[in-house]
Design an enzyme around this catalytic site. Structure first.
Site, PDB file in Angstrom:
ATOM      1  N   VAL A  30      32.961  -1.336 -16.620  1.00  0.00           N
ATOM      2  CA  VAL A  30      32.447  -1.165 -17.979  1.00  0.00           C
ATOM      3  C   VAL A  30      31.112  -1.894 -18.011  1.00  0.00           C
ATOM      4  O   VAL A  30      31.013  -3.038 -17.551  1.00  0.00           O
ATOM      5  CB  VAL A  30      33.400  -1.743 -19.055  1.00  0.00           C
ATOM      6  CG1 VAL A  30      32.866  -1.465 -20.450  1.00  0.00           C
ATOM      7  CG2 VAL A  30      34.803  -1.173 -18.914  1.00  0.00           C
ATOM      8  N   SER A  31      30.077  -1.235 -18.532  1.00  0.00           N
ATOM      9  CA  SER A  31      28.732  -1.814 -18.428  1.00  0.00           C
ATOM     10  C   SER A  31      28.665  -3.199 -19.063  1.00  0.00           C
ATOM     11  O   SER A  31      28.240  -4.170 -18.436  1.00  0.00           O
ATOM     12  CB  SER A  31      27.714  -0.885 -19.095  1.00  0.00           C
ATOM     13  OG  SER A  31      27.958  -0.807 -20.493  1.00  0.00           O
ATOM     14  N   ASP A  32      29.122  -3.298 -20.326  1.00  0.00           N
ATOM     15  CA  ASP A  32      28.950  -4.599 -20.993  1.00  0.00           C
ATOM     16  C   ASP A  32      29.922  -5.645 -20.476  1.00  0.00           C
ATOM     17  O   ASP A  32      29.623  -6.842 -20.489  1.00  0.00           O
ATOM     18  CB  ASP A  32      28.990  -4.484 -22.520  1.00  0.00           C
ATOM     19  CG  ASP A  32      30.177  -3.723 -23.046  1.00  0.00           C
ATOM     20  OD1 ASP A  32      30.992  -3.253 -22.241  1.00  0.00           O
ATOM     21  OD2 ASP A  32      30.285  -3.588 -24.281  1.00  0.00           O
ATOM     22  N   CYS A  33      31.085  -5.228 -19.983  1.00  0.00           N
ATOM     23  CA  CYS A  33      32.012  -6.203 -19.413  1.00  0.00           C
ATOM     24  C   CYS A  33      31.406  -6.784 -18.146  1.00  0.00           C
ATOM     25  O   CYS A  33      31.502  -7.987 -17.882  1.00  0.00           O
ATOM     26  CB  CYS A  33      33.355  -5.549 -19.105  1.00  0.00           C
ATOM     27  SG  CYS A  33      34.167  -4.941 -20.594  1.00  0.00           S
TER      28      CYS A  33
ATOM     29  N   GLU B  81      28.560  -9.148 -19.340  1.00  0.00           N
ATOM     30  CA  GLU B  81      29.056 -10.399 -19.930  1.00  0.00           C
ATOM     31  C   GLU B  81      29.760 -11.236 -18.861  1.00  0.00           C
ATOM     32  O   GLU B  81      29.690 -12.463 -18.879  1.00  0.00           O
ATOM     33  CB  GLU B  81      30.013 -10.116 -21.097  1.00  0.00           C
ATOM     34  CG  GLU B  81      29.428  -9.324 -22.275  1.00  0.00           C
ATOM     35  CD  GLU B  81      28.334 -10.044 -23.058  1.00  0.00           C
ATOM     36  OE1 GLU B  81      28.102 -11.242 -22.814  1.00  0.00           O
ATOM     37  OE2 GLU B  81      27.685  -9.386 -23.906  1.00  0.00           O
TER      38      GLU B  81
END
Ligand code: LAN
Length: 728
Positions: free
Chosen positions: A455-458, A461
């Site tokens: 997942v891009s934002d996971c 982050e």
């Protein structure tokens, strides 16, 4: 499929099973995997004592420390984390309920029922309790999510679930919910995913479904509507759906099914005109009406379906679809991408490989990963948890506030780092291209490494959290090597869309026009990936953080990618200064990310129109009590809708956003901070308020840990920026 008549007949009345003993439940964690177990034998209880985390989620009181009444924001943040730290699990992550949607559990129970998977008695008791607790007090029905009004989708499916679990049709709660279902016109008006599950159970006729043909998977990928181009969740749901539809697999008739056929409709089952029911969706359910194009295509595909045996492609199509289902199962260790395809794949494996096959046993063994035992009973989580997501934000909140440097928090941060190290995905899946997967080596998933979807934002982050843990704190080892951080960067750099933004799991692969044939009826924007302000910001800040600490690796490309991303953030701002948030509610959530993006580029309130407009938008929504409260209706409507009350989570996002933008009026921020502090309990905890998250515009989902994470973060940032003045 043979009828299931023998498993559940003993339960006549739920009174017999009102509740299990909460003191016997335990949450087991291993590498982020969360499974709830019920200890039947007394001798097990001592050997495996209940943890505070168990008790918290089960709603069992436990002794808490009497903490000093905070006078400053930092003191409040410290108390907040003092409490939240108690909930960290031994493998280093923060566990939590991830409920909210009310259409997931029925799929699972129907799948278990038709595949003769025994439902443990403790689950049955607690699921019944959960559904009774969650039925709306006024009409006894259920909505698409816990806060939504009763719909046919929610009510028909959960009614059926309770009946499968053994609740009598004459039980007063059932009489009430049935009346609501009938008032809404009966199960005939169910949206397509509901129709599908009812057809699997044989209480709805396949003739009443618009066709979902497996042959689509035989088309060349070069066609813009090849399913491999769909958003991965849509692709992975329609895949097993097409297999089950293609075979018209249904449970055989048995007395329960015959009764349900009479209970769910306002007319006799035999008299229903199924062909007419295909496009019948109750008004309260309908969120995305069919377009003329979709109806036209359904007509054509319907004709094909009538004569498909003349073409004789079905066998090949089913083979191809099964091959893809198998890839998905094996690549995710049978967890699957999400709860919907998990339940459907179970049926497919049962049909294809049989009840005694190894694959079916594996598939069954992972159902427990989705079950969450809470104070109100047992629910199905929206994924196999939000382990990575909750942990990366907690880490960043604790580090930014300075609390991570306090010796009493070292152990917690070390454990979190161990978890993040373990959770990073170490491989690309085999046959990556054949099964339409994006690269995953070096990425972080939303939940666990085994689930394994990038997942891009996971990833972004996760990257930030690890860099901060390893570089900002003096006491941490470098568990994640620079090489592995670079792998994360490689994945991120491969994910930018041509508009400069970042989507959730993959690149945008299909044209926007595909949304014209969205058959979901209750979900918006599900056909393809889209760029999202939240994902874009996370990637942008993740890459910038990496470049700061490791300037020698692909730094020119990073700069270029970030410039384009910044342009996307500008482009996606609305006229009124707001950004529409897609993964939590809603404008306050998106502002948190977008204003941080701009700040990363040196754009603040004083020097940027975009930042100023974003801040002014937020300020215009602040309420008398200093807080912000945004209703889930914002997500549905695409405009800011005030909640009945201010919410600590929305308030935290808003003040964090304003502080990123260096909003000059400290008083407004202070009012928000004081509001957050006023809602904190003496032992550091915040209580649950409104639901926090959303997907596909119309379905809300719970992020109960947000109230502990973003509050601490907002308080910590305030203390840092404003030198922690005495506020109370
Ligand atoms: C999630 C949860 C996390 C979320 C964020 C990481 C917050 C987001 O920034 C990117 C998208 C992502 C990963 C996401 C996508 C859709 C999910 C998986 C969910 C909202 C949780 C449940 C939802 C899933 C689609 C539910 C099943 C319903 C279907 C329509 C298939």
């Amino acid at each position: 499929m043979p009828p299931n008549t023998d498993v559940f007949v003993d339960v006549q009345s739920p009174e017999k099973f009102q509740s299990t003993d909460p003191l016997r439940w335990r949450l087991k964690v291993e590498h982020g995997r969360q499974t709830w177990h019920y200890l039947e034998h007394d001798d097990e209880l001592k050997k495996w004592p209940q943890s505070i985390c168990d008790k918290y989620w089960l709603g069992i009181p436990f002794p808490t420390k009497q903490l000093n009444t905070p006078k400053t924001a930092l003191e409040a943040a410290r108390n907040g984390f003092e409490f939240f730290k108690l909930l960290q699990t031994e493998d280093g992550h923060w566990a939590g309920e991830y409920g909210g949607p009310m259409f997931l559990l029925p799929g699972l129970i129907i799948a278990m029922y038709v595949t003769h998977t025994p439902i443990p008695k403790t689950w049955r008791v607690e699921i019944i309790r959960y559904l009774f607790n969650r039925a709306h007090k006024d009409d006894g029905g259920w909505g698409i999510h816990i806060e939504g009004p009763s719909t046919v989708f929610g009510t028909a499916l959960n009614y059926v679930t309770l009946r499968i679990l053994g609740v009598d049709a004459d039980h007063p709660a059932m009489v009430k919910s049935r009346a609501t279902l009938h008032k809404l016109g009966g199960a005939i008006g169910s949206p397509s995913w509901g129709k599908f599950w009812l057809a699997v159970l044989n209480v709805y006729d396949w003739e009443g479904m618009n066709p979902i043909i497996p042959e689509l998977w035989l088309l060349p990928y070069s066609l813009p509507f090849h399913p491999g181009r769909f958003w991965c969740h849509t692709r992975m749901v329609y895949l097993p759906m097409s297999y089950i539809y293609g075979k018209r697999a249904s449970a055989d008739l048995c007395p329960l099914i015959k009764q349900l056929r009479q209970e769910l409709y306002v007319q006799p089952y035999e008299s229903i005109n199924w062909a007419n029911a295909r496009n019948n969706v109750c008004e309260v359910d309908l969120y995305v009406p069919h377009t003329g194009l979709l109806d036209f295509l359904n007509g054509i595909i319907g004709l094909y379906e009538k004569f498909q045996n003349l073409v004789d492609l079905r066998k090949y199509a089913l083979n191809e679809v099964y091959k893809q289902v198998k890839y998905e199962d094996e690549n995710t260790f049978y967890l699957d991408l999400g709860p919907v395809n998990k339940a459907m794949n179970l049926i497919v494996v049962y049909l294809e490989e049989g009840p005694n096959s190894e694959a079916f046993r594996f598939s069954r063994s992972k159902l427990i990963d989705f079950m969450w035992m809470g104070a109100e009973g047992m629910m199905m989580n929206g994924t196999n948890g939000s382990q990575l997501w909750d942990t990366v934000f907690t880490v960043q909140a604790v580090i930014e506030s300075g609390l991570a440097s306090e010796p009493s928090n070292h152990e917690s941060m070390l454990r979190a780092l161990e978890f993040l190290d373990d959770c990073q995905i170490k491989r690309n899946v085999p046959n990556m291209e054949t099964c339409y997967r994006h690269a995953s080596k070096g990425a972080w998933p939303f939940s666990t490494r085994d689930q394994g979807y990038t997942v891009s934002d996971c990833t972004a982050e996760g990257l930030k959290a690890v860099i901060f843990l390893q570089n900002k704190l003096k006491y941490t080892p470098k568990l994640v090597s620079e090489e592995r951080l670079r792998q994360a960067v490689d994945v991120l750099l491969s994910m930018q869309n041509s508009d400069g933004g970042f989507a959730s799991y993959e690149l945008i692969r299909g044209p926007r026009l595909l949304e014209l044939i969205n058959p979901g009826e209750v979900f918006g924007n599900i056909m393809i990936e889209y760029s999202y302000p939240e994902c874009t910001t996370a990637v942008l800040t993740g890459l910038c953080t990496f470049r700061k600490y490791y300037p020698d690796y692909r730094s020119d490309e990073i700069s270029e990618v970030c410039n384009k991303a910044a342009k996307y953030i500008h482009d996606s701002q609305q006229e009124d200064g707001g950004w529409y948030g897609c993964w939590a509610i809603c404008y306050t959530y998106a502002a948190l990310f977008a204003l941080e993006s701009l700040a990363n580029f040196g754009e603040h309130y004083v020097n940027s129109t975009s930042s100023r407009k974003g801040c002014d938008f937020l300020i215009s929504k602040q309420r008398e009590d200093g807080g912000w409260g945004e209703s889930y209706k914002s997500c549905e409507k695409g405009e800011y809708v005030q909640h009945a009350e201010s919410q600590v989570v929305n308030t935290s996002w808003a003040v964090l956003a304003l502080m990123s933008a260096q909003y000059p009026d400290e008083k407004a921020i202070r009012k928000g901070i004081k509001f957050i502090m006023s809602r904190q309990l003496p032992h550091g905890e915040w209580k649950q308020e409104g639901i926090e998250g959303v997907f596909n515009k119309n379905c809300m989902i719970s992020y109960p840990n947000y109230k502990h994470i973003f509050t601490v973060w907002a308080l910590g940032r305030y203390a840092k920026i404003y030198k922690d003045p005495v506020l109370f």
